[in-house]
Design a protein around this motif. Structure first.
Motif, PDB file in Angstrom:
ATOM      1  N   THR A  99     -12.941  -2.892  -4.781  1.00 48.78           N
ATOM      2  CA  THR A  99     -11.900  -3.124  -3.790  1.00 48.78           C
ATOM      3  C   THR A  99     -11.774  -4.603  -3.470  1.00 48.78           C
ATOM      4  O   THR A  99     -10.665  -5.143  -3.372  1.00 48.78           O
ATOM      5  N   ALA A 100     -12.895  -5.258  -3.320  1.00 49.20           N
ATOM      6  CA  ALA A 100     -12.878  -6.695  -3.021  1.00 49.20           C
ATOM      7  C   ALA A 100     -12.170  -7.442  -4.139  1.00 49.20           C
ATOM      8  O   ALA A 100     -11.312  -8.304  -3.892  1.00 49.20           O
ATOM      9  N   PHE A 102     -10.012  -6.295  -6.195  1.00 47.86           N
ATOM     10  CA  PHE A 102      -8.590  -5.955  -6.152  1.00 47.86           C
ATOM     11  C   PHE A 102      -7.858  -6.763  -5.085  1.00 47.86           C
ATOM     12  O   PHE A 102      -6.804  -7.350  -5.333  1.00 47.86           O
ATOM     13  N   LEU A 103      -8.442  -6.796  -3.898  1.00 46.96           N
ATOM     14  CA  LEU A 103      -7.794  -7.532  -2.802  1.00 46.96           C
ATOM     15  C   LEU A 103      -7.680  -9.015  -3.158  1.00 46.96           C
ATOM     16  O   LEU A 103      -6.657  -9.652  -2.892  1.00 46.96           O
ATOM     17  N   ASP A 104      -8.732  -9.546  -3.752  1.00 55.98           N
ATOM     18  CA  ASP A 104      -8.681 -10.933  -4.210  1.00 55.98           C
ATOM     19  C   ASP A 104      -7.508 -11.130  -5.156  1.00 55.98           C
ATOM     20  O   ASP A 104      -6.744 -12.083  -5.038  1.00 55.98           O
ATOM     21  N   VAL A 106      -4.815  -9.302  -5.480  1.00 49.77           N
ATOM     22  CA  VAL A 106      -3.520  -9.137  -4.812  1.00 49.77           C
ATOM     23  C   VAL A 106      -3.083 -10.441  -4.155  1.00 49.77           C
ATOM     24  O   VAL A 106      -1.912 -10.799  -4.153  1.00 49.77           O
ATOM     25  N   LEU A 107      -4.056 -11.160  -3.628  1.00 49.31           N
ATOM     26  CA  LEU A 107      -3.733 -12.413  -2.923  1.00 49.31           C
ATOM     27  C   LEU A 107      -3.076 -13.447  -3.835  1.00 49.31           C
ATOM     28  O   LEU A 107      -2.403 -14.361  -3.360  1.00 49.31           O
ATOM     29  N   VAL A 113       5.809  -5.750  -8.856  1.00 49.22           N
ATOM     30  CA  VAL A 113       5.662  -4.305  -8.885  1.00 49.22           C
ATOM     31  C   VAL A 113       4.312  -3.932  -9.503  1.00 49.22           C
ATOM     32  O   VAL A 113       3.917  -4.464 -10.538  1.00 49.22           O
ATOM     33  N   VAL A 114       3.623  -3.039  -8.837  1.00 52.36           N
ATOM     34  CA  VAL A 114       2.286  -2.657  -9.269  1.00 52.36           C
ATOM     35  C   VAL A 114       2.232  -2.283 -10.753  1.00 52.36           C
ATOM     36  O   VAL A 114       1.377  -2.739 -11.493  1.00 52.36           O
ATOM     37  N   GLU A 116       3.723  -3.205 -13.213  1.00 45.71           N
ATOM     38  CA  GLU A 116       3.838  -4.276 -14.195  1.00 45.71           C
ATOM     39  C   GLU A 116       2.583  -5.129 -14.268  1.00 45.71           C
ATOM     40  O   GLU A 116       2.460  -5.998 -15.110  1.00 45.71           O
ATOM     41  N   CYS A 120      -3.688  -4.520 -11.288  1.00 48.06           N
ATOM     42  CA  CYS A 120      -3.424  -3.579 -10.214  1.00 48.06           C
ATOM     43  C   CYS A 120      -3.552  -2.150 -10.731  1.00 48.06           C
ATOM     44  O   CYS A 120      -4.171  -1.293 -10.103  1.00 48.06           O
ATOM     45  N   ARG A 121      -2.978  -1.927 -11.901  1.00 44.87           N
ATOM     46  CA  ARG A 121      -3.037  -0.594 -12.471  1.00 44.87           C
ATOM     47  C   ARG A 121      -4.478  -0.198 -12.761  1.00 44.87           C
ATOM     48  O   ARG A 121      -4.875   0.954 -12.584  1.00 44.87           O
ATOM     49  N   PHE A 123      -7.106  -1.038 -11.161  1.00 39.24           N
ATOM     50  CA  PHE A 123      -7.749  -0.620  -9.913  1.00 39.24           C
ATOM     51  C   PHE A 123      -7.268   0.760  -9.513  1.00 39.24           C
ATOM     52  O   PHE A 123      -8.073   1.619  -9.139  1.00 39.24           O
ATOM     53  N   ALA A 124      -5.962   0.962  -9.629  1.00 43.13           N
ATOM     54  CA  ALA A 124      -5.385   2.243  -9.227  1.00 43.13           C
ATOM     55  C   ALA A 124      -6.022   3.398  -9.992  1.00 43.13           C
ATOM     56  O   ALA A 124      -6.224   4.479  -9.439  1.00 43.13           O
TER      57      ALA A 124
ATOM     58  N   GLU B  46       5.936   4.440  -9.524  1.00 41.32           N
ATOM     59  CA  GLU B  46       5.550   3.391  -8.583  1.00 41.32           C
ATOM     60  C   GLU B  46       4.807   3.961  -7.389  1.00 41.32           C
ATOM     61  O   GLU B  46       3.758   3.495  -6.978  1.00 41.32           O
ATOM     62  N   ALA B  52      -2.411   6.120  -5.498  1.00 41.92           N
ATOM     63  CA  ALA B  52      -3.753   5.950  -6.069  1.00 41.92           C
ATOM     64  C   ALA B  52      -4.462   4.785  -5.386  1.00 41.92           C
ATOM     65  O   ALA B  52      -5.643   4.875  -5.028  1.00 41.92           O
ATOM     66  N   ILE B  53      -3.727   3.713  -5.176  1.00 40.81           N
ATOM     67  CA  ILE B  53      -4.310   2.543  -4.515  1.00 40.81           C
ATOM     68  C   ILE B  53      -4.674   2.880  -3.075  1.00 40.81           C
ATOM     69  O   ILE B  53      -5.741   2.498  -2.579  1.00 40.81           O
ATOM     70  N   LYS B  56      -7.965   4.587  -2.910  1.00 38.70           N
ATOM     71  CA  LYS B  56      -9.094   3.652  -3.058  1.00 38.70           C
ATOM     72  C   LYS B  56      -9.316   2.868  -1.769  1.00 38.70           C
ATOM     73  O   LYS B  56     -10.449   2.669  -1.333  1.00 38.70           O
ATOM     74  N   ARG B  79       0.229 -10.326   3.605  1.00 36.41           N
ATOM     75  CA  ARG B  79      -0.744 -11.283   3.084  1.00 36.41           C
ATOM     76  C   ARG B  79      -1.901 -11.467   4.047  1.00 36.41           C
ATOM     77  O   ARG B  79      -3.063 -11.484   3.661  1.00 36.41           O
ATOM     78  N   VAL B  82      -4.097  -8.408   4.048  1.00 35.65           N
ATOM     79  CA  VAL B  82      -4.920  -8.322   2.849  1.00 35.65           C
ATOM     80  C   VAL B  82      -6.148  -9.212   3.003  1.00 35.65           C
ATOM     81  O   VAL B  82      -7.282  -8.789   2.759  1.00 35.65           O
ATOM     82  N   ARG B  86      -9.938  -8.056   3.171  1.00 32.98           N
ATOM     83  CA  ARG B  86     -10.857  -8.646   2.202  1.00 32.98           C
ATOM     84  C   ARG B  86     -12.143  -9.072   2.914  1.00 32.98           C
ATOM     85  O   ARG B  86     -13.243  -8.784   2.478  1.00 32.98           O
ATOM     86  N   VAL B  89     -14.136  -6.038   4.092  1.00 37.32           N
ATOM     87  CA  VAL B  89     -14.851  -5.434   2.968  1.00 37.32           C
ATOM     88  C   VAL B  89     -16.121  -6.228   2.674  1.00 37.32           C
ATOM     89  O   VAL B  89     -17.182  -5.653   2.416  1.00 37.32           O
TER      90      VAL B  89
END
Lengths: 128, 128
Positions: A99-100, A102-104, A106-107, A113-114, A116, A120-121, A123-124, B46, B52-53, B56, B79, B82, B86, B89
């Motif tokens: 999770t950490a 992933f969040l990193d 995302v930043l 879009v997830v 793409e 992200c995918r 993690f999902a 999407e 799914a996310i 998690k 942002r 997140v 982070r 977590v």
DNA sequence: GTAGAAGTTCGGGTCGACGCGAAGTCAAGG
DNA sequence: CCTTGACTTCGCGTCGACCCGAACTTCTAC
């Protein structure tokens, strides 16, 4: 000085919780203080340490009943439970690590879009 | 093949949750599927990824309302959230690490009483 | 020995995250 | 047309962990 018995108020304050909570935990079988002749709760140093540990365990995600078993169960069962919880904590840690990350990600992720974004995918659809 | 819209049953099954839960999450503002003319929920790829996310994130200790904000809030706020999560977590991870160490120790600790074991005491009085 | 602080029991209330079932709706096949 | 099954809304029930207040008792300091 007969092994520092504190009453519920002092004990709660030192621990940073409410007296209600200590009674609740007792009702749930987590910690059972001694009683005076009149029925007032008295917490010795041992129990206060146990309480402190219980708080940490709870923060680690254990339920009250688990903690109760840990503290008061028979030694054999206790060992098994400790090992089990140890594993649970590790699994929990692994999840948090993902999770950490992933969040990193995302930043700084630019994909609008997830779907793409491979990270992200990933993690999902990561395991449990 | 018009972007794989699934109904609630399929979606729930693939995710390993109940349909009740998906409706509940919608009511809580977590995920809002499209609707057919007749009012039936339809989940696109999407949204399924987002779900799914969300799962998690929940396992990482976030509340439904937090997740809802994460997924649907305005980008700026998002942002900030997140980054905040982070950090949360990370703190959580630190606690778990101490707990894991403590449980490991307990498995081989010979002191009959917590008070007599410096390592146990250290854990009991470790920061938050 | 007595006032007042601190404690006690008891029962109900809250909050988050669900589960569950009843009653009605919609779509596709025979 | 009618059945069948998956869907809909609505609302109440549960569970864990907890808070809260009322009414009463005990402890402690003077």
């Amino acid at each position: 000085m007969t092994t520092q018995l504190l009453r519920i108020g002092e004990t709660a304050e030192r621990l940073g919780v409410s007296t209600h909570l200590l009674r609740h935990w007792e009702a749930e079988g987590v910690i059972t203080p001694e009683r005076t002749a009149g029925g007032a709760r008295r917490y010795g140093p041992e129990l206060r340490d146990a309480l402190a540990i219980a708080v940490k365990c709870q923060h680690a995600g254990m339920s009250l009943s688990t903690i109760a078993q840990l503290l008061n169960g028979p030694p054999g069962e206790r060992r098994r439970l400790v090992a089990e919880q140890r594993d649970a904590v590790d699994r929990h840690r692994a999840r948090l690590e993902r999770t950490a990350a992933f969040l990193d990600h995302v930043l700084r992720c630019t994909h609008p879009v997830v779907r793409e974004c491979p990270e992200c995918r990933a993690f999902a659809s990561s395991t449990p």
